[in-house]
Design a protein around this motif. Structure first.
Motif, mmCIF file in Angstrom:
data_model
loop_
_atom_site.group_PDB
_atom_site.id
_atom_site.type_symbol
_atom_site.label_atom_id
_atom_site.label_comp_id
_atom_site.label_asym_id
_atom_site.label_seq_id
_atom_site.Cartn_x
_atom_site.Cartn_y
_atom_site.Cartn_z
ATOM 1 N N UNK A 175 32.397 103.268 -112.095
ATOM 2 C CA UNK A 175 33.168 103.324 -113.133
ATOM 3 C C UNK A 175 32.941 104.744 -113.596
ATOM 4 N N UNK A 176 33.748 105.263 -114.418
ATOM 5 C CA UNK A 176 33.689 106.525 -115.026
ATOM 6 C C UNK A 176 32.239 106.512 -115.808
ATOM 7 N N UNK A 177 31.553 105.490 -116.092
ATOM 8 C CA UNK A 177 30.317 105.604 -116.596
ATOM 9 C C UNK A 177 29.116 105.639 -115.870
ATOM 10 N N UNK A 178 29.208 104.845 -114.665
ATOM 11 C CA UNK A 178 28.209 104.541 -114.007
ATOM 12 C C UNK A 178 28.428 103.624 -112.656
ATOM 13 N N UNK A 179 27.303 103.193 -112.220
ATOM 14 C CA UNK A 179 27.351 102.591 -110.870
ATOM 15 C C UNK A 179 26.663 101.066 -110.963
ATOM 16 N N UNK A 180 27.171 100.209 -110.389
ATOM 17 C CA UNK A 180 26.392 98.687 -110.321
ATOM 18 C C UNK A 180 26.422 98.508 -109.065
ATOM 19 N N UNK A 181 25.550 97.811 -108.230
ATOM 20 C CA UNK A 181 25.395 97.648 -106.979
ATOM 21 C C UNK A 181 24.298 96.552 -106.827
ATOM 22 N N UNK A 182 24.789 95.535 -105.983
ATOM 23 C CA UNK A 182 23.914 94.448 -105.594
ATOM 24 C C UNK A 182 24.180 93.725 -104.290
#
Length: 337
Positions: A175-182
């Motif tokens: 997203x424009x704020x960060x990254x989530x990954x799993x």
């Protein structure tokens, strides 16, 4: 952050989110060939000696053997569109999607996509989009059972469904704020009104990055990332209120849904689905307390035998907790909501 155009032009396959301590050289060694460092730099536009920032997304070299890049519409309730720059096209169940597609649900729609579908049409990682959610399918890749998918999320909420088969495909949401990954799914991502990103780990651990800082979430934890900032403090997700009525497998004679109150609850979300895994959600509502007794209970579609329902606690910080076990409410013979 790697662009979709670069991935397509240079033939990159999967992707990798850069973690604490990662370098181009260490990633090349993990891939089994230190000589790949030069190719990694070329694919990702890095100069000689330049190292990527924590949270950056790197394109990976194609692996040997056959590979597929495809996604498919698994289920759709309501209306959703796909746009590749030539105007929106309505989606339908079974439709194939390729990288570059921008996908949006309308204000009353639920959409589940299967990502990184293999050559046989089996496998794949599922993401479920709630109403008014928009994503771009950047990259989805499968080769010999190794899967990875990257999507950019503009607005709304999505759930990466937990993979109960243990195949552990990698899904990354930026997203424009960060990254989530799993790996293995089991997490939610929400873009809030101020563009902050809220991530909630449900069944597996999740890596969350923002502004060059990475943290890890265990199942049952959540975090918020504001634009231009590192991830905030980790919070413990609220326990669900346990469903009470109607009892599991009971006839739904009266639309009276009740559950045990949960500690710290500000509100509750009730979800209704055609399947016990809630990848085919038909309707949800948010209420302040138990029970929920609607004047009328009308689902947008007509499931044959009944409907699955569950409840999730929303806390005072806006985090959604762990969902309750699913209950199945059977429809009396000849009766449909």
């Amino acid at each position: 952050m790697i662009s979709l155009l670069m991935l397509l032009m240079l033939g990159a396959a999967g992707h990798r989110v850069v973690g604490e301590g990662d370098t181009v050289e260490s990633i090349a060694e993990e891939l089994g060939d230190p000589a790949l460092a030069g190719l990694l730099r070329k694919i990702n536009g890095l100069a000689e000696g330049e190292q990527p920032a924590v949270g950056a997304i790197l394109g990976m070299p194609p692996s040997e053997g056959p590979a597929d890049q495809a996604a498919v519409v698994q289920s759709l309730r309501g209306q959703a569109t796909m746009d590749r720059g030539l105007g929106p096209v309505s989606l339908g169940a079974g439709m194939l999607l390729s990288p570059g597609a921008r996908i949006c649900t309308d204000q009353a729609s639920f959409l589940t996509l299967k990502l990184a579908v293999g050559c046989t049409g089996e496998g794949g990682d599922e993401i479920s989009l709630l109403p008014q959610t928009c994503i771009t399918l950047n990259n989805t890749y499968e080769s010999d059972g190794d899967r990875s998918s990257l999507v950019t999320m503009e607005q709304g909420s999505l759930t990466v469904q937990e993979d109960l088969k243990g195949e552990d495909g990698l899904v990354t949401v930026q997203t424009s704020a960060g990254v989530a990954s799993g790996r293995g799914g089991g997490f939610r991502v929400h873009v809030e009104e101020d563009a902050s990103t809220r991530t909630e780990a449900l069944g597996n651990s999740v890596s969350v990055s923002g502004s060059g800082t990475e943290i890890g979430l265990d199942a049952g934890q959540g975090v918020r990332v504001k634009e231009g900032e590192a991830p905030g403090p980790v919070v413990q997700l609220a326990a669900p209120g346990s469903p009470a009525l109607p009892e599991d497998q009971a006839l739904l004679r009266v639309p009276d849904f009740s559950w045990a109150e949960a500690e710290g609850a500000l509100a509750y979300r009730l979800e209704f689905s055609a399947d016990p895994g809630f990848s085919d959600v038909m309707f949800y509502t948010e209420v302040g307390e138990t029970p929920w007794i609607p004047e009328a209970f009308a689902l947008p579609t007509q499931p044959d035998a009944g409907v699955y329902w569950r409840v999730t606690t929303i806390d005072s910080l806006g985090f959604m907790g762990l969902p309750s076990p699913a209950h199945f409410a059977r429809f009396p013979p000849g009766v449909r909501p």
